[in-house]
Design a protein around this motif. Structure first.
Motif, PDB file in Angstrom:
ATOM      1  N   LYS A  54      15.879  63.923  60.747  1.00 45.46           N
ATOM      2  CA  LYS A  54      16.319  62.964  61.913  1.00 45.46           C
ATOM      3  C   LYS A  54      16.694  61.449  61.421  1.00 45.46           C
ATOM      4  N   PHE A  55      16.107  61.086  60.224  1.00 48.73           N
ATOM      5  CA  PHE A  55      15.925  59.641  59.843  1.00 48.73           C
ATOM      6  C   PHE A  55      17.226  59.790  58.597  1.00 48.73           C
ATOM      7  N   GLN A  56      18.204  60.682  58.480  1.00 50.92           N
ATOM      8  CA  GLN A  56      19.266  60.666  57.355  1.00 50.92           C
ATOM      9  C   GLN A  56      20.110  59.288  57.892  1.00 50.92           C
ATOM     10  N   SER A  68      18.359  54.679  56.422  1.00 53.58           N
ATOM     11  CA  SER A  68      18.379  56.020  56.279  1.00 53.58           C
ATOM     12  C   SER A  68      17.025  56.340  55.329  1.00 53.58           C
ATOM     13  N   ILE A  69      16.777  57.607  55.391  1.00 56.19           N
ATOM     14  CA  ILE A  69      15.740  58.143  54.310  1.00 56.19           C
ATOM     15  C   ILE A  69      16.026  59.375  53.770  1.00 56.19           C
ATOM     16  N   ASP A  70      16.036  59.583  52.534  1.00 55.21           N
ATOM     17  CA  ASP A  70      15.948  60.845  51.768  1.00 55.21           C
ATOM     18  C   ASP A  70      14.476  60.877  51.185  1.00 55.21           C
ATOM     19  N   ALA A  71      13.806  61.880  51.498  1.00 54.91           N
ATOM     20  CA  ALA A  71      12.655  62.344  50.854  1.00 54.91           C
ATOM     21  C   ALA A  71      12.893  63.803  50.284  1.00 54.91           C
ATOM     22  N   LEU A  72      12.425  63.592  49.064  1.00 50.56           N
ATOM     23  CA  LEU A  72      12.779  64.823  47.901  1.00 50.56           C
ATOM     24  C   LEU A  72      11.589  65.359  47.446  1.00 50.56           C
TER      25      LEU A  72
END
Length: 298
Positions: A54-56, A68-72
């Motif tokens: 939901k934070f893309q 935006s946040i990508d967490a990998l």
């Protein structure tokens, strides 16, 4: 020595100059971070954690304060963040690219942040995973060569230092952590920061490839320490006050949890990778892809 040190808080700096159009600077820095992200993607097997879906792309209820946040995560990567937040046309932006390694090696974590408050700020550091006051061999190995460049930055009048007022945040910065504030934006400066950032990532990637394995008996404690440090840094970041202004307490709490993995769905890296030589379910090392015994998995 450069004496133009910035000591005012992020909130104070933004309140003093709240309406600077930093769109072009933001786009240049965000493009730089995309280049750096590509280098990391090429080295590691990474999967986007569904918890940040939901934070893309997000904003507040009024469509302001975008981000935006990508967490990998992956077999060698505990938690990697590639994110931005801000209002580029009204002074504030904050971009992160941080890579927290798994406990199979003890290479420092990669910490990077840039943005505008409203002048450019820069943070380039390698997050220690040992007590540098005691483990001086670790200090010598990973920070001695970095020190020369750090001293050059301190002597450069075009690169003013930034000293956070927050005591906890300050003590997490390594002895060679580059913390800049009040940097004036220009094409030449963007190019210079790009060179510094690429060198920062390239050095870190070489450390990863050359690292020895951490003994199995030490991995659980290292993973616990990593998580504690990551959570504490995220929760006590003074810049969270700016996010609260934009999004309110509840959404800011969720954003901060995303940065440290508080709601992660995918598992953390295994402490003890399966021995592929005796496991018919896999055909290669889960860490490096080798089909013969390697130092990371035996």
């Amino acid at each position: 020595m450069n004496t133009a040190t910035v000591t005012r808080s992020v909130v104070q700096l933004l309140d003093e100059t709240p309406d600077v159009d930093n769109q072009s600077t933001f786009e240049a820095l965000w493009s730089l971070f995309a280049e750096l992200r590509q280098k990391i993607d090429a080295r590691f097997a990474l999967t986007l954690d569904p918890s940040v879906g939901k934070f893309q792309s997000y904003s507040n209820a009024n469509g302001e304060g975008q981000g935006s946040i990508d967490a990998l995560t992956g077999p060698e990567m505990d938690w990697m963040i590639h994110s931005w937040i801000g209002t580029p046309q009204t002074s504030f932006t904050n971009m992160h690219l941080t890579a927290w390694l798994g406990p199979h090696i003890r290479v420092p974590h990669l910490w990077m942040a840039m943005g505008t408050i409203p002048d450019i700020f820069v943070f380039l550091d390698y997050g220690p995973r040992a007590d540098l006051s005691v483990d001086t061999a670790y200090l010598d190995r990973y920070y001695t060569d970095v020190n020369a460049g750090y001293m050059q930055v301190l002597d450069d009048p075009e690169l003013p230092s930034f000293v956070t007022q927050d005591l906890c945040t300050r003590q997490y910065v390594s002895p060679t952590g580059v913390c800049l504030g009040g940097v004036k934006s220009s094409p030449a400066m963007i190019q210079r920061l790009s060179q510094m950032a690429h060198a920062h990532v390239d050095r870190w990637l070489s450390w990863v490839d050359e690292a020895e394995a951490v003994p199995f008996a030490e991995r659980e404690a290292l993973a616990a320490r990593d998580l504690y440090v990551r959570r504490t840094i995220a929760e006590r970041d003074p810049a969270n006050a700016v996010a609260t202004r934009l999004y309110g307490d509840e959404m800011t709490h969720e954003l901060v949890r995303s940065l440290w993995g508080g709601d992660r769905i995918l598992s953390r890296p295994q402490l003890y990778p399966r021995d592929f030589r005796n496991d018919p379910g896999i055909g290669a090392c889960e860490l490096c892809g080798a089909v013969d015994a390697c130092s990371k998995c035996v």
